[in-house]
Scaffold this active site. Structure first.
Site, PDB file in Angstrom:
ATOM      1  N   LYS A  69       0.919  -1.220   0.030  1.00 32.22           N
ATOM      2  CA  LYS A  69       0.118   0.016  -0.071  1.00 32.22           C
ATOM      3  C   LYS A  69       0.811   1.308   0.019  1.00 32.22           C
ATOM      4  O   LYS A  69       1.426   1.679   1.129  1.00 32.22           O
ATOM      5  CB  LYS A  69      -0.813  -0.079   1.186  1.00 32.22           C
ATOM      6  N   THR A  91      -3.906   6.349   4.762  1.00 30.52           N
ATOM      7  CA  THR A  91      -4.177   7.654   5.767  1.00 30.52           C
ATOM      8  C   THR A  91      -5.248   7.113   6.682  1.00 30.52           C
ATOM      9  O   THR A  91      -5.963   6.302   6.340  1.00 30.52           O
ATOM     10  CB  THR A  91      -4.952   8.768   4.497  1.00 30.52           C
ATOM     11  N   GLY A 150      -4.275   0.348  -4.521  1.00 24.94           N
ATOM     12  CA  GLY A 150      -4.695   1.826  -4.590  1.00 24.94           C
ATOM     13  C   GLY A 150      -5.110   2.691  -3.335  1.00 24.94           C
ATOM     14  O   GLY A 150      -5.244   1.901  -2.412  1.00 24.94           O
TER      15      GLY A 150
END
Length: 230
Positions: free
Chosen positions: A38, A42, A117
């Protein structure tokens, strides 16, 4: 022969991490050497005075082997926001060349590198809006597996994402329809998307908790068969 690839989504919270984790376990149980990656995550989680990032923590909790922190993530930002904004809040900049170099290093160490993503395809990685996650995927020259929903709105979001990938000549290995309840609307949504593009697809039922990952059995072989040809 192995193939490295991306797991990308039509939006945030569509189940990219769940799919990445499931495929990691599937390949590990076949005896392959695999790592998830990854590049940017966040949103720090704080529970009972402990802090962690949910995506990489899920990888670690379900992996059959010990995952090296430096392998599975390059940037972690505390605020739950688009990568460009979260980085800006911490006075950081995301180095896309560093991410691409890291992917290339991982490819020399593992049979499979599953890159995940962040959010959708047009999530910005810089504060000027000059570089998006789609640009990173294109530069990596790796195929993608697209994760989407089955609920209302998915036809539009999915077809727009497929069109964006096709416009960049990014190979698509297949589709994953996540949180499928099997109702009439969802069945029709999936049918309409499959009519639009002929790709291998799998449906993941709604799970009560992430521990159910160990219990589901998915027919992923057609997707890996296509991956080998891309």
């Amino acid at each position: 022969m192995a193939q490295h690839f991306w797991v990308v989504g039509t939006d945030t919270d569509v189940g990219k991490t769940l799919v990445t984790t499931y495929l990691m376990r599937f390949l590990q149980e076949k005896g392959d050497k695999v790592t998830p990656y990854k590049p940017v995550q966040t949103g720090i989680v704080i529970e009972n005075s402990k802090s962690y990032y949910a995506d990489t923590a899920l990888y670690q909790s379900f992996s059959n082997t010990v995952l090296v922190d430096e392998h599975i993530n390059s940037y972690s930002f505390k605020i739950a926001a688009s990568p460009h904004y979260a980085a800006m809040q911490e006075g950081e900049k995301i180095n896309k060349d560093g991410i691409l170099q890291h992917i290339n290093r991982l490819k020399t160490k593992f049979d499979y590198v599953i890159c995940e993503g962040a959010g959708g395809l047009f999530v910005p990685l810089d504060e000027c809006g000059n570089y998006y996650f789609l640009d990173l995927i294109q530069e990596s020259q790796l195929p993608v597996l697209l994760v989407t929903r089955t609920t209302l709105g998915t036809i539009n979001h999915t077809i727009l994402s497929l069109e964006a990938l096709k416009m960049r000549n990014i190979p698509i290995a297949g589709l994953v329809f996540n949180r499928d309840e099997g109702n009439e609307l969802e069945i029709n949504n999936v049918h309409m998307i499959q009519q639009y593009i002929n790709l291998p697809s799998i449906k993941i039922p709604s799970l009560e908790c992430t521990s159910s990952i160990r219990d589901i059995q998915l027919e992923v072989e057609p997707i890996f068969e296509r991956l080998m040809k891309l």
